[in-house]
Design an enzyme around this catalytic site. Structure first.
Site, PDB file in Angstrom:
ATOM      1  N   GLU A  58     -22.033 -34.449 -26.640  1.00  0.00           N
ATOM      2  CA  GLU A  58     -21.703 -35.837 -26.295  1.00  0.00           C
ATOM      3  C   GLU A  58     -21.228 -35.911 -24.845  1.00  0.00           C
ATOM      4  O   GLU A  58     -20.300 -35.178 -24.466  1.00  0.00           O
ATOM      5  CB  GLU A  58     -20.576 -36.347 -27.207  1.00  0.00           C
ATOM      6  CG  GLU A  58     -20.960 -36.417 -28.673  1.00  0.00           C
ATOM      7  CD  GLU A  58     -19.731 -36.532 -29.585  1.00  0.00           C
ATOM      8  OE1 GLU A  58     -18.659 -36.953 -29.098  1.00  0.00           O
ATOM      9  OE2 GLU A  58     -19.845 -36.189 -30.767  1.00  0.00           O
ATOM     10  N   GLU A  85     -21.044 -35.055 -34.681  1.00  0.00           N
ATOM     11  CA  GLU A  85     -20.887 -33.600 -34.561  1.00  0.00           C
ATOM     12  C   GLU A  85     -21.862 -32.865 -35.474  1.00  0.00           C
ATOM     13  O   GLU A  85     -22.381 -31.814 -35.106  1.00  0.00           O
ATOM     14  CB  GLU A  85     -19.443 -33.197 -34.905  1.00  0.00           C
ATOM     15  CG  GLU A  85     -18.443 -33.458 -33.797  1.00  0.00           C
ATOM     16  CD  GLU A  85     -18.073 -34.935 -33.654  1.00  0.00           C
ATOM     17  OE1 GLU A  85     -18.281 -35.714 -34.609  1.00  0.00           O
ATOM     18  OE2 GLU A  85     -17.585 -35.320 -32.576  1.00  0.00           O
ATOM     19  N   PHE A 106     -13.657 -32.250 -28.808  1.00  0.00           N
ATOM     20  CA  PHE A 106     -12.316 -31.800 -29.186  1.00  0.00           C
ATOM     21  C   PHE A 106     -12.464 -30.859 -30.381  1.00  0.00           C
ATOM     22  O   PHE A 106     -13.175 -31.196 -31.335  1.00  0.00           O
ATOM     23  CB  PHE A 106     -11.427 -32.982 -29.585  1.00  0.00           C
ATOM     24  CG  PHE A 106     -10.962 -33.830 -28.427  1.00  0.00           C
ATOM     25  CD1 PHE A 106      -9.696 -33.656 -27.889  1.00  0.00           C
ATOM     26  CD2 PHE A 106     -11.787 -34.816 -27.888  1.00  0.00           C
ATOM     27  CE1 PHE A 106      -9.261 -34.435 -26.829  1.00  0.00           C
ATOM     28  CE2 PHE A 106     -11.357 -35.595 -26.833  1.00  0.00           C
ATOM     29  CZ  PHE A 106     -10.091 -35.414 -26.298  1.00  0.00           C
ATOM     30  N   ASP A 140     -10.630 -30.404 -32.727  1.00  0.00           N
ATOM     31  CA  ASP A 140     -10.218 -31.084 -33.965  1.00  0.00           C
ATOM     32  C   ASP A 140     -11.434 -31.579 -34.761  1.00  0.00           C
ATOM     33  O   ASP A 140     -11.388 -31.685 -35.981  1.00  0.00           O
ATOM     34  CB  ASP A 140      -9.322 -32.281 -33.619  1.00  0.00           C
ATOM     35  CG  ASP A 140      -8.234 -31.932 -32.616  1.00  0.00           C
ATOM     36  OD1 ASP A 140      -7.059 -31.854 -33.023  1.00  0.00           O
ATOM     37  OD2 ASP A 140      -8.572 -31.694 -31.430  1.00  0.00           O
ATOM     38  N   PHE A 141     -12.519 -31.887 -34.014  1.00  0.00           N
ATOM     39  CA  PHE A 141     -13.674 -32.486 -34.689  1.00  0.00           C
ATOM     40  C   PHE A 141     -14.521 -31.466 -35.433  1.00  0.00           C
ATOM     41  O   PHE A 141     -15.479 -31.819 -36.112  1.00  0.00           O
ATOM     42  CB  PHE A 141     -14.565 -33.251 -33.687  1.00  0.00           C
ATOM     43  CG  PHE A 141     -13.824 -34.290 -32.871  1.00  0.00           C
ATOM     44  CD1 PHE A 141     -12.592 -34.791 -33.290  1.00  0.00           C
ATOM     45  CD2 PHE A 141     -14.364 -34.770 -31.691  1.00  0.00           C
ATOM     46  CE1 PHE A 141     -11.910 -35.732 -32.530  1.00  0.00           C
ATOM     47  CE2 PHE A 141     -13.680 -35.713 -30.930  1.00  0.00           C
ATOM     48  CZ  PHE A 141     -12.451 -36.192 -31.338  1.00  0.00           C
ATOM     49  N   HIS A 193      -6.021 -34.745 -31.640  1.00  0.00           N
ATOM     50  CA  HIS A 193      -6.789 -34.316 -30.469  1.00  0.00           C
ATOM     51  C   HIS A 193      -6.085 -33.185 -29.709  1.00  0.00           C
ATOM     52  O   HIS A 193      -6.322 -32.991 -28.522  1.00  0.00           O
ATOM     53  CB  HIS A 193      -7.023 -35.488 -29.513  1.00  0.00           C
ATOM     54  CG  HIS A 193      -7.874 -36.573 -30.073  1.00  0.00           C
ATOM     55  ND1 HIS A 193      -7.419 -37.474 -31.009  1.00  0.00           N
ATOM     56  CD2 HIS A 193      -9.177 -36.898 -29.841  1.00  0.00           C
ATOM     57  CE1 HIS A 193      -8.386 -38.312 -31.322  1.00  0.00           C
ATOM     58  NE2 HIS A 193      -9.477 -37.988 -30.629  1.00  0.00           N
TER      59      HIS A 193
END
Lengths: 251, 325
Positions: free
Chosen positions: B29, B60, B83, B85-86, B129
């Site tokens: 992205e 993702e 990130f 986290d994703f 994040h």
């Protein structure tokens, strides 16, 4: 029960537990970690403490250093004591060398030490001492030793002459003994043993630089020592000093 | 030798590999036209064109699905998860597909894929994040996990990751993007599975990763002033783990500390502590201690985030106290 007292107690016992590292190091050195004084926080035994304790118990090898000495000056080897043509004994030459070497670096300090003289009394060995060996030359020492031996055989030695001496020099060469060691008695630093001076073929370097085989009169000297008083290195250095002095004037 | 920022080092490492091997492509992205949301891919679209530097929609799963397919069919993709986290939304494809394909095809299909991602906190990005998730990643058999802490390591480990036949999760620390250091000229190729001793010392071993390396080094400076000589090791690679360097150091110092940004439970240091207890027990001169973020979601407030992340002061105090206990 006072809970704070209980906390303090458990805290103290925890501090005197040994870490795995300390337990392993102690085990490898065959030490009990409980016996090692701890210098860490709260008296904890540290790695350095174990290393130090290990070093204190480590044992250097004991040795019986032996050297050959040229004893060309010795002309008579078939009497109880080997003698030069002046009548000086190899025993006296070595005692003189020991007295000298004892006073230099690697010896036993600047003060003259008594030197015990191992002698045959006709009924076993006796060890009177000479206190002023550094003041006597080999001729004087020969006279002294001969006198001691005569009186030893006549049982005429006084108690004053038989006191302890830190170093003993004994010559068994007259009995044909080539190489032997004389364990020092309790409280003694060292004991030097002289073997028979015998003719041996040796390789020498002639004045023109060529190697040649020659006949040389050689005796073995060996030194035994108290390992708590000195180590193998010191003993070996001392014996080397004695050898150098005995061989002065030899070739 | 020139000074380079950590973020520019990411682009340099990728460019180095894209120049060498045209099978290397980049997908993610905002990585193309925008140069990356953290500006780690600036200039790559311009140099390599839209066929090799590919922007994607916000998905993702789609990014990693496409990257996995590309890897299976002969490319060597680098995919970005913006990130870390994703990763939570795409674990199925990472854990069940990417990590297992080589095993489940009996080695017939390899997945030479790098997934790069911005990881870690200290930037006030809040609970969703800011997470450090290397410990999630290292729990998956079949992927390799690296976390560079210097610009030079970014370049060299990126090259090593691209050249590896297995999927590599490449954790860039967001808090380090602005940091700068000298980087040698020319191509740099490092090795996966190697730790680095950043500061030698004999009194204690301090392991750190990512942003925590600089804090551990600062703590070691403080400790040196108090007479404690700490060795600081940058672990760099969690899978494979350089146990030779780590355990060698622990055996020398007798004390092990880990400085972990992840929440306490099951952090990477817990695994290393377990290995050290197994293999170095008789060299340990005291308890192994882990210095971690507490087991809480990361707060967004500046003061609270500073409070929960391990600081240099906390590391120094903890080590000093432990050595004097």
């Amino acid at each position: 029960v006072n809970p704070s007292a209980a906390t303090i107690q458990s805290g103290q016992s925890a501090r005197h537990r040994h870490s795995p590292l300390i337990r392993r190091l102690a085990r490898e050195l065959a030490l009990n970690p409980d016996d090692i004084p701890g210098t860490g926080p709260g008296g904890r035994v540290t790695r350095i403490d174990v290393t130090r304790a290990g070093a204190a118990t480590s044992v250097a090898p004991e040795a019986h250093p032996v050297v050959d000495v040229y004893a060309t000056c010795v002309v008579e080897v078939d009497v109880p004591l080997s003698r030069t043509h002046d009548g000086v004994t190899l025993h006296a030459i070595v005692v003189s060398a020991v007295a000298d070497a004892a006073r230099v670096d690697g010896g036993f300090g600047p003060q003259p030490v008594r030197i015990g003289i191992g002698l045959d009394s006709g009924d076993g060995m006796v060890v009177p001492f000479v206190a002023d060996a550094p003041d006597l030359n080999p001729t004087g020492l020969t006279r002294r030793i001969t006198d001691l031996e005569r009186r030893a055989r006549g049982r005429a030695l006084t108690a004053d002459e038989l006191g302890p001496a830190p170093v003993t020099v004994t010559d068994l060469g007259g009995l044909g003994i080539l190489l032997w060691s004389a364990r020092p008695a309790a409280g003694q630093l060292a004991s030097l043993a002289i073997g028979a001076a015998v003719d041996r073929p040796v390789v020498i370097r002639r004045s023109d630089g060529e190697a040649a085989i020659a006949i040389r009169r050689i005796a073995h000297l060996s030194l035994s020592y108290d390992p708590s008083a000195m180590d193998a290195l010191k003993a070996a250095r001392f014996l080397a000093q004695v050898k150098a002095r005995v061989e002065q004037g030899e070739s | 030798m020139a000074e380079l920022s950590y973020r520019d080092a990411v682009a340099r490492g990728i460019a180095q590999e894209m120049r060498r091997d045209e099978r290397v492509v980049l997908i993610g992205e905002d990585i193309a036209g925008a140069g990356g949301v953290f500006k780690t891919t600036v200039g790559l679209l311009e140099e390599f064109g839209p066929k090799r530097v590919i922007d994607t929609p916000i998905s993702e799963q789609a990014i990693l699905g496409a990257a996995m397919g590309a890897a299976m069919t002969g490319l060597r993709p680098i995919a970005e998860i913006m990130f870390s986290d994703f990763f939570a939304v795409c674990w199925d494809i990472v854990v069940n597909e990417i990590a297992k394909t080589r095993y489940m095809t009996n080695g017939q299909v390899t997945i030479p894929l790098v997934i790069k991602t911005g990881n870690g906190g200290a930037l006030r990005f809040g609970a969703q994040h800011s997470q450090s998730i290397e410990n999630w990643a290292m729990a998956i058999p079949g992927v390799k996990v690296v976390t560079p802490s210097t610009p030079e390591d970014v370049v060299g480990l990126m090259a090593a990751a691209v050249r590896d036949e297995d999927p590599v999760l490449f954790f860039e620390h967001k808090g380090l993007y602005a940091s700068k250091a000298d980087v040698p000229d020319g191509d740099i190729v490092d090795s996966l599975g190697t730790a680095r001793i950043r500061r030698p010392g004999g009194d204690a071993t301090i392991l750190a990763l990512g942003l925590m390396v600089s804090r551990a080094l600062e703590a070691a400076d403080q400790l040196a002033q108090r007479g404690i000589n700490a060795e600081v090791i940058d672990v760099r690679s969690l899978v494979p783990l350089d146990t030779r360097t780590i355990l060698g150091s622990v055996s020398r110092t007798g004390r092990l500390f880990t400085v972990e940004e992840n929440p306490r439970l099951l952090g990477w240091g817990a695994e290393i502590a377990s290995i050290a207890a197994d293999e170095c027990f008789w060299d340990l001169d005291g308890p192994i201690q882990r210095i971690t973020t507490p087991h809480v979601p990361l707060p967004a407030a500046d003061s609270l985030e500073d409070l929960v992340l391990p600081s240099a002061d906390l590391v120094a105090t903890t080590v000093e106290k432990a050595l004097q206990a």
